[in-house]
Scaffold this motif. Structure first.
Motif, PDB file in Angstrom:
ATOM      1  N   ASP A  41       0.830  -1.216   0.000  1.00  0.00           N
ATOM      2  CA  ASP A  41       0.000   0.000   0.000  1.00  0.00           C
ATOM      3  C   ASP A  41       0.860   1.260   0.000  1.00  0.00           C
ATOM      4  O   ASP A  41       0.553   2.235  -0.695  1.00  0.00           O
ATOM      5  N   ILE A  42       1.905   1.229   0.804  1.00  0.00           N
ATOM      6  CA  ILE A  42       2.798   2.411   0.852  1.00  0.00           C
ATOM      7  C   ILE A  42       3.402   2.653  -0.522  1.00  0.00           C
ATOM      8  O   ILE A  42       3.464   3.793  -1.002  1.00  0.00           O
ATOM      9  N   GLN A  44       2.137   1.830  -3.375  1.00  0.00           N
ATOM     10  CA  GLN A  44       1.058   2.334  -4.250  1.00  0.00           C
ATOM     11  C   GLN A  44       0.782   3.810  -3.983  1.00  0.00           C
ATOM     12  O   GLN A  44       0.654   4.603  -4.912  1.00  0.00           O
ATOM     13  N   ILE A  45       0.668   4.140  -2.708  1.00  0.00           N
ATOM     14  CA  ILE A  45       0.359   5.540  -2.350  1.00  0.00           C
ATOM     15  C   ILE A  45       1.479   6.460  -2.845  1.00  0.00           C
ATOM     16  O   ILE A  45       1.224   7.535  -3.391  1.00  0.00           O
ATOM     17  N   ALA A  46       2.713   6.026  -2.662  1.00  0.00           N
ATOM     18  CA  ALA A  46       3.846   6.845  -3.118  1.00  0.00           C
ATOM     19  C   ALA A  46       3.784   7.041  -4.634  1.00  0.00           C
ATOM     20  O   ALA A  46       4.013   8.141  -5.139  1.00  0.00           O
ATOM     21  N   TRP A  48       1.109   6.870  -6.600  1.00  0.00           N
ATOM     22  CA  TRP A  48      -0.013   7.733  -6.966  1.00  0.00           C
ATOM     23  C   TRP A  48       0.215   9.175  -6.539  1.00  0.00           C
ATOM     24  O   TRP A  48      -0.166  10.101  -7.239  1.00  0.00           O
ATOM     25  N   ALA A  49       0.835   9.340  -5.386  1.00  0.00           N
ATOM     26  CA  ALA A  49       1.113  10.710  -4.920  1.00  0.00           C
ATOM     27  C   ALA A  49       2.028  11.416  -5.912  1.00  0.00           C
ATOM     28  O   ALA A  49       1.878  12.606  -6.179  1.00  0.00           O
ATOM     29  N   ALA A  52      -0.300  12.480  -8.599  1.00  0.00           N
ATOM     30  CA  ALA A  52      -1.441  13.319  -8.239  1.00  0.00           C
ATOM     31  C   ALA A  52      -1.046  14.686  -7.691  1.00  0.00           C
ATOM     32  O   ALA A  52      -1.729  15.684  -7.961  1.00  0.00           O
ATOM     33  N   LEU A  53       0.004  14.723  -6.925  1.00  0.00           N
ATOM     34  CA  LEU A  53       0.343  15.984  -6.269  1.00  0.00           C
ATOM     35  C   LEU A  53       0.968  16.953  -7.260  1.00  0.00           C
ATOM     36  O   LEU A  53       1.786  16.545  -8.090  1.00  0.00           O
ATOM     37  N   PRO A  54       0.581  18.216  -7.172  1.00  0.00           N
ATOM     38  CA  PRO A  54       1.173  19.188  -8.099  1.00  0.00           C
ATOM     39  C   PRO A  54       2.669  19.319  -7.865  1.00  0.00           C
ATOM     40  O   PRO A  54       3.128  19.285  -6.725  1.00  0.00           O
ATOM     41  N   VAL A  55       3.392  19.420  -8.953  1.00  0.00           N
ATOM     42  CA  VAL A  55       4.849  19.570  -8.852  1.00  0.00           C
ATOM     43  C   VAL A  55       5.231  21.021  -9.087  1.00  0.00           C
ATOM     44  O   VAL A  55       5.980  21.624  -8.331  1.00  0.00           O
TER      45      VAL A  55
END
Lengths: 172, 188
Positions: A41-42, A44-46, A48-49, A52-55
């Motif tokens: 999960d970690i 996956q989250i990393a 996707w982050a 997803a997160l603006p750069v």
């Protein structure tokens, strides 16, 4: 899920888990599905982050401002520093040479005047001699005059003027 | 060819090579700006802080003796972000309410009573970004420093002036809020 293992998983992913604890973690993960899933999960989250997160990116004006500040605060290059030092030394040397040249010109003029003065005195002395001189004395007088001339040249030579081919004062 | 290390670049800059600092700015531009942007939320403010971070770093380079240059930059950025948040009094608490009266805690997608509906409306990435935005400041910072800036926990703890265990705990809390979204997405 085991909290101490969760910390180890995080440290393993950041590259901070001590080498001696890797085996313990591997063994635990092999037998614990909850912790395995946590690790997945970690990841996956990393992933996707990251999407997803603006750069974003700093504006060009900001980059220019940073560059200007860096230039303002930077020390000059070593070569540039050497060049500046060398320029200072050369400037000092040039100034010194100008001073010496000026001094030399001034003293050379003065010595030339003195040569003329000595020549003039000797010429007057020759012209104004009232006493008739016997021939034997004429030769002695010529010798004395020559010695006087040589002495004058030697004195000028000692002051930096004159011709080295002239006889030395000691030889006279 | 071996990559020039931060230390070598800093030495070159100290000797007057401005381009060496330019290499460092470019090298850390993306992770540093992304961290600031996600902590602050606006391009203009992120620009300001990014610039201030580098100005502060350039002014302080004479006394710089750290081993991890980016960790040092992140600490400077952390201080600016905290200072800005204090001035704006914009520390987000999950107990604060949004404009429509809904507690922020409930606005985080993973905590909504109807996750299926949320999944239908938005894709996971967008929801995840929103959820990260709504994390408490300390947890969000740890999450961003670790995931976006790729800083080790040791450096994160140093930036936040806490123990490494506290930094790890904050990351665990953040992940605990984000994981349910992932679960819902996977089961949908």
């Amino acid at each position: 899920m085991h909290e101490d293992i969760a910390n180890k998983i995080l440290l393993a992913q950041s590259g901070e888990l001590p080498a001696g604890e890797w085996n313990e973690l591997r063994k635990h993960l092999a037998g614990c599905e909850d912790c395995r899933r946590y690790r997945e999960d970690i990841d996956q989250i990393a992933a996707w982050a990251g999407q997803a997160l603006p750069v974003g990116s700093p504006s060009p004006a900001v980059s220019r401002a940073i560059r200007m500040e860096a230039e303002r605060r930077a020390k000059p290059e070593p070569i540039l520093r050497f060049a500046r030092s060398a320029a200072r030394v050369l400037a000092c040397a040039a100034a010194l040479m100008l001073l010496l040249a000026g001094w030399h010109t001034l003293t050379a003029g003065r010595h030339a005047e003195r040569i003329h003065e000595i020549d003039a005195i000797l010429a007057i002395a020759d012209a104004d001699d009232p006493m008739p001189v016997p021939v034997a004395d004429i030769q002695a007088a010529t010798g004395r005059e020559e010695k006087l001339r040589t002495l004058a040249r030697q004195l000028l030579q000692m002051e930096g003027l004159g011709n080295e081919s002239e006889p030395s004062l000691l030889e006279i | 060819m071996a990559e020039t290390t931060d230390k070598e670049l800093l030495t070159r800059y100290r000797r007057g090579d401005v381009d060496a600092l330019g290499v460092l700015v470019e090298k850390y531009r993306r992770p540093l700006f992304a961290f600031i942007l996600n902590m602050i939320g606006g391009q203009n403010e992120a620009d300001e802080i990014f610039q201030e971070v580098w100005f502060r770093a350039i002014r302080s380079l004479a006394g710089y003796e750290e081993r991890n240059f980016f960790g040092w930059l992140a600490r400077i950025a952390h201080n600016f972000v905290i200072d800005r948040a204090r001035r704006k009094r914009s520390d987000v608490s999950l107990d604060e309410e949004l404009a429509d009266g809904v507690p922020l805690r409930d606005a985080i997608p993973g905590a909504t009573p109807d996750p299926e509906r949320e999944i239908e409306k938005k894709d996971l990435a967008a929801r995840l970004a929103k959820a990260v935005e709504c994390l408490p400041a300390e947890q969000k910072e740890v999450f961003l420093m670790r995931i976006q800036a790729d800083l080790p926990f040791k450096e994160i703890a140093r930036a936040q002036k806490v123990s490494i265990n506290t930094a790890l705990a904050r990351m665990q809390y953040a992940l605990a809020k984000l994981r349910p979204m992932l679960r819902e997405y996977q089961s949908a």
